[in-house]
Design a protein around this motif. Structure first.
Motif, mmCIF file in Angstrom:
data_model
loop_
_atom_site.group_PDB
_atom_site.id
_atom_site.type_symbol
_atom_site.label_atom_id
_atom_site.label_comp_id
_atom_site.label_asym_id
_atom_site.label_seq_id
_atom_site.Cartn_x
_atom_site.Cartn_y
_atom_site.Cartn_z
ATOM 1 N N ARG A 37 33.184 99.925 75.579
ATOM 2 C CA ARG A 37 33.720 98.959 74.603
ATOM 3 C C ARG A 37 35.226 99.124 74.460
ATOM 4 N N ALA A 38 35.685 100.361 74.391
ATOM 5 C CA ALA A 38 37.114 100.624 74.240
ATOM 6 C C ALA A 38 37.872 100.128 75.467
ATOM 7 N N ILE A 61 25.215 106.202 73.694
ATOM 8 C CA ILE A 61 26.156 105.600 72.751
ATOM 9 C C ILE A 61 27.585 106.028 73.073
ATOM 10 N N GLU A 62 27.789 107.271 73.501
ATOM 11 C CA GLU A 62 29.125 107.720 73.903
ATOM 12 C C GLU A 62 29.655 106.854 75.045
ATOM 13 N N ARG A 103 28.552 106.007 63.073
ATOM 14 C CA ARG A 103 29.405 106.520 64.144
ATOM 15 C C ARG A 103 30.490 105.521 64.545
ATOM 16 N N ILE A 104 30.131 104.233 64.602
ATOM 17 C CA ILE A 104 31.116 103.235 65.050
ATOM 18 C C ILE A 104 31.783 102.497 63.893
ATOM 19 N N TYR A 144 24.302 93.368 67.141
ATOM 20 C CA TYR A 144 24.723 93.749 68.492
ATOM 21 C C TYR A 144 23.505 93.865 69.401
ATOM 22 N N MET A 152 24.833 95.728 73.197
ATOM 23 C CA MET A 152 24.757 97.183 73.275
ATOM 24 C C MET A 152 23.598 97.555 74.190
ATOM 25 N N TRP A 164 28.676 103.823 75.863
ATOM 26 C CA TRP A 164 28.869 102.468 75.354
ATOM 27 C C TRP A 164 30.191 102.365 74.609
ATOM 28 N N GLU A 165 30.512 103.381 73.800
ATOM 29 C CA GLU A 165 31.786 103.395 73.079
ATOM 30 C C GLU A 165 32.959 103.382 74.061
ATOM 31 N N LYS A 166 32.878 104.170 75.114
ATOM 32 C CA LYS A 166 33.945 104.195 76.124
ATOM 33 C C LYS A 166 34.072 102.835 76.793
ATOM 34 N N VAL A 171 24.066 105.166 64.472
ATOM 35 C CA VAL A 171 24.987 104.428 65.346
ATOM 36 C C VAL A 171 26.001 103.677 64.489
#
Length: 65
Positions: A56-57, A49-50, A14-15, A25, A31, A52-54, A11
């Motif tokens: 967060r963005a 995680i995908e 990746r980030i 986090y 998270m 979560w990334e979206k 993770v």
């Protein structure tokens, strides 16, 4: 580990942060909770995680308005 799951180190890579930051986090509740555990090691599904990334963005973009 388990195919389709990410470790703290994965993770972090990746980030683009350190594993220590991912642990922070997690500790702060910033998270999603782990989908699985192997012993004491948390694991997240790649899809978790995908998303979560979206999220967060999107949250980051909304703060800039």
């Amino acid at each position: 580990m388990i195919p389709g799951y990410l470790t703290i180190a994965a993770v972090a890579e990746r980030i683009g942060v350190s594993p220590k930051t991912v642990r922070q986090y997690q500790w702060r509740g910033d998270m999603p909770p782990p989908d699985e555990r192997v012993g004491q090691s948390p694991l997240w599904k790649e899809t978790t995680i995908e998303q979560w990334e979206k999220d967060r963005a999107s949250a980051s973009w909304n703060r800039k308005k």
